[in-house]
Design a protein around this motif. Structure first.
Motif, mmCIF file in Angstrom:
data_model
loop_
_atom_site.group_PDB
_atom_site.id
_atom_site.type_symbol
_atom_site.label_atom_id
_atom_site.label_comp_id
_atom_site.label_asym_id
_atom_site.label_seq_id
_atom_site.Cartn_x
_atom_site.Cartn_y
_atom_site.Cartn_z
ATOM 1 N N LEU A 196 -8.267 15.200 1.090
ATOM 2 C CA LEU A 196 -7.138 15.439 0.201
ATOM 3 C C LEU A 196 -6.171 14.751 0.864
ATOM 4 C CD1 LEU A 196 -7.293 18.991 -1.487
ATOM 5 C CD2 LEU A 196 -7.706 16.867 -2.405
ATOM 6 N N GLY A 197 -6.021 14.791 2.338
ATOM 7 C CA GLY A 197 -5.059 13.900 3.026
ATOM 8 C C GLY A 197 -5.168 12.608 2.796
ATOM 9 N N HIS A 198 -6.426 12.177 2.656
ATOM 10 C CA HIS A 198 -6.618 10.648 2.503
ATOM 11 C C HIS A 198 -5.805 10.318 1.039
ATOM 12 C CE1 HIS A 198 -9.032 9.174 5.258
ATOM 13 N NE2 HIS A 198 -9.844 10.053 5.464
ATOM 14 N N ILE A 199 -6.237 11.194 0.106
ATOM 15 C CA ILE A 199 -5.615 10.930 -1.444
ATOM 16 C C ILE A 199 -4.204 10.938 -1.301
ATOM 17 C CG2 ILE A 199 -5.305 11.704 -3.688
ATOM 18 C CD1 ILE A 199 -8.537 13.028 -3.383
ATOM 19 N N MET A 200 -3.379 11.731 -0.436
ATOM 20 C CA MET A 200 -2.067 11.665 -0.200
ATOM 21 C C MET A 200 -1.514 10.412 0.124
ATOM 22 S SD MET A 200 -0.601 14.409 -1.446
ATOM 23 C CE MET A 200 1.002 14.323 -0.486
ATOM 24 N N ASP A 201 -2.408 9.914 1.117
ATOM 25 C CA ASP A 201 -2.098 8.441 1.617
ATOM 26 C C ASP A 201 -2.522 7.413 0.449
ATOM 27 O OD1 ASP A 201 -1.791 6.284 3.267
ATOM 28 O OD2 ASP A 201 -3.812 6.306 4.050
ATOM 29 N N TYR A 202 -3.360 7.441 -0.218
ATOM 30 C CA TYR A 202 -3.775 6.635 -1.194
ATOM 31 C C TYR A 202 -2.615 6.513 -2.307
ATOM 32 C CZ TYR A 202 -8.259 6.882 0.749
ATOM 33 O OH TYR A 202 -9.469 6.708 1.392
ATOM 34 N N ARG A 203 -2.102 7.546 -2.577
ATOM 35 C CA ARG A 203 -1.067 7.860 -3.744
ATOM 36 C C ARG A 203 0.250 6.841 -3.659
ATOM 37 N NH1 ARG A 203 1.512 12.435 -4.007
ATOM 38 N NH2 ARG A 203 2.047 12.458 -6.087
ATOM 39 N N ASN A 204 0.510 6.476 -2.181
ATOM 40 C CA ASN A 204 1.616 5.567 -1.928
ATOM 41 C C ASN A 204 1.317 4.247 -1.801
ATOM 42 O OD1 ASN A 204 3.291 8.009 -1.397
ATOM 43 N ND2 ASN A 204 2.466 8.278 0.627
ATOM 44 N N ARG A 205 0.029 3.887 -2.292
ATOM 45 C CA ARG A 205 -0.234 2.526 -2.139
ATOM 46 C C ARG A 205 -0.459 1.901 -3.307
ATOM 47 N NH1 ARG A 205 -2.480 1.417 3.014
ATOM 48 N NH2 ARG A 205 -2.731 3.063 4.270
ATOM 49 N N SER A 206 -0.270 0.691 -3.693
ATOM 50 C CA SER A 206 -0.436 -0.215 -4.901
ATOM 51 C C SER A 206 -1.925 -0.314 -4.993
ATOM 52 C CB SER A 206 0.298 -1.485 -4.822
ATOM 53 O OG SER A 206 -0.073 -2.348 -3.657
ATOM 54 N N GLY A 207 -2.451 -1.098 -6.195
ATOM 55 C CA GLY A 207 -3.761 -1.401 -6.342
ATOM 56 C C GLY A 207 -4.228 -2.539 -5.055
ATOM 57 N N ILE A 208 -3.203 -3.430 -5.227
ATOM 58 C CA ILE A 208 -3.507 -4.546 -3.990
ATOM 59 C C ILE A 208 -3.612 -3.977 -2.758
ATOM 60 C CG2 ILE A 208 -2.636 -6.707 -3.125
ATOM 61 C CD1 ILE A 208 -3.693 -7.319 -5.843
ATOM 62 N N ASN A 209 -2.605 -3.022 -2.318
ATOM 63 C CA ASN A 209 -2.735 -2.514 -1.218
ATOM 64 C C ASN A 209 -3.809 -1.746 -0.842
ATOM 65 O OD1 ASN A 209 -1.790 -0.114 0.716
ATOM 66 N ND2 ASN A 209 -0.548 -2.114 1.233
ATOM 67 N N MET A 210 -4.415 -0.949 -1.965
ATOM 68 C CA MET A 210 -5.582 -0.027 -1.700
ATOM 69 C C MET A 210 -6.922 -1.097 -1.468
ATOM 70 S SD MET A 210 -5.537 3.188 -1.726
ATOM 71 C CE MET A 210 -7.229 3.202 -1.792
ATOM 72 N N LEU A 211 -6.915 -2.419 -2.129
ATOM 73 C CA LEU A 211 -8.055 -3.353 -1.810
ATOM 74 C C LEU A 211 -7.874 -3.599 -0.444
ATOM 75 C CD1 LEU A 211 -8.021 -5.380 -5.176
ATOM 76 C CD2 LEU A 211 -9.681 -3.548 -4.624
ATOM 77 N N TRP A 212 -6.672 -3.935 -0.121
ATOM 78 C CA TRP A 212 -6.528 -4.532 1.431
ATOM 79 C C TRP A 212 -6.914 -3.459 2.264
ATOM 80 C CZ3 TRP A 212 -7.077 -8.206 4.378
ATOM 81 C CH2 TRP A 212 -6.520 -8.459 5.277
ATOM 82 N N PHE A 213 -6.577 -2.146 1.985
ATOM 83 C CA PHE A 213 -6.772 -1.021 2.866
ATOM 84 C C PHE A 213 -8.572 -0.900 3.127
ATOM 85 C CE2 PHE A 213 -8.462 3.550 2.957
ATOM 86 C CZ PHE A 213 -7.681 3.981 4.024
ATOM 87 N N GLY A 214 -9.260 -0.977 1.826
ATOM 88 C CA GLY A 214 -10.743 -1.102 2.026
ATOM 89 C C GLY A 214 -11.255 -2.063 2.757
ATOM 90 N N VAL A 215 -10.603 -3.311 2.682
ATOM 91 C CA VAL A 215 -11.217 -4.442 3.545
ATOM 92 C C VAL A 215 -10.965 -4.053 5.082
ATOM 93 C CG1 VAL A 215 -10.949 -6.734 4.281
ATOM 94 C CG2 VAL A 215 -10.776 -6.299 1.970
#
Length: 198
Positions: free
Chosen positions: A101-120
């Motif tokens: 759930l801590g990861h999800i808290m982090d993800y909530r602050n990210r845009s879609g593009i930022n999430m893709l970049w995070f994944g890479v």
């Protein structure tokens, strides 16, 4: 009452076997009250027991409307050891879920593009994995789950039969028990100071 495979509460879908632990962990994250989260068992999550990720179909939706999954390995085989969710004490599962759930808290602050970049970056950079995992631990501790995160680390490092290779990975990538205790003590001090001001 007839047992179900999963229970739904406040747009959360949770397998019956872990709903109590999920409920405790979620109660520490009031910010996630309106966030759709599906907990689902899955086969073969590599190098991990649980994994949080956004719903890919909603990755470019408004952040407030984005849904998430927490995948849980039915069993994790590390070298010759097989480990399942029922092998761990309840506090350990609460800590594990609290970390995700801590990861999800982090993800909530990210845009879609930022999430893709995070994944890479997560897939290609050891340092970035460490940064992301330590951030998730910190979110969990800051949300009052310190004792559960400590229980999880203690179980993995001192009480389980998991391999030394896996334990060393945990030591390298996540907050240590000592760092968690320090964070908890810092939070306690802040709370005491806040009470004195009131």
């Amino acid at each position: 009452m007839k047992q179900k495979d999963s229970l739904k509460f406040t747009n959360k879908e949770v397998p019956d076997i872990i709903w109590r632990e999920a409920y405790v962990a979620l109660s520490h994250y009031p910010e996630l009250k309106d966030t759709p989260i599906t907990f689902r068992f899955k086969n073969n999550i590599k190098k991990s027991f649980m994994q949080a990720q956004p719903s890919f179909s909603g990755i470019f939706k408004n952040r407030k409307k984005r849904g998430y999954f927490v995948f849980i390995n039915k069993e994790i085989k590390i070298e010759d050891e097989v480990f399942t969710v029922t092998d761990a004490p309840k506090d350990v599962i609460i800590g594990w879920i609290g970390h995700e759930l801590g990861h999800i808290m982090d993800y909530r602050n990210r845009s879609g593009i930022n999430m893709l970049w995070f994944g890479v970056k997560y897939l290609t950079s050891h340092n970035y994995i460490r940064e992301a995992e330590r951030a998730a631990d910190t979110y969990a501790v800051n949300h009052g789950l310190g004792k559960y995160i400590i229980a999880t680390k203690d179980f993995i490092l001192n009480q389980s039969d998991l391999s030394e290779k896996y334990k060393n990975r945990i030591k390298k990538l996540y907050l240590s028990q000592e760092e968690i205790v320090e964070l908890v003590e810092d939070l306690d001090e802040l709370e005491e100071e806040a009470k004195k001001k009131d």
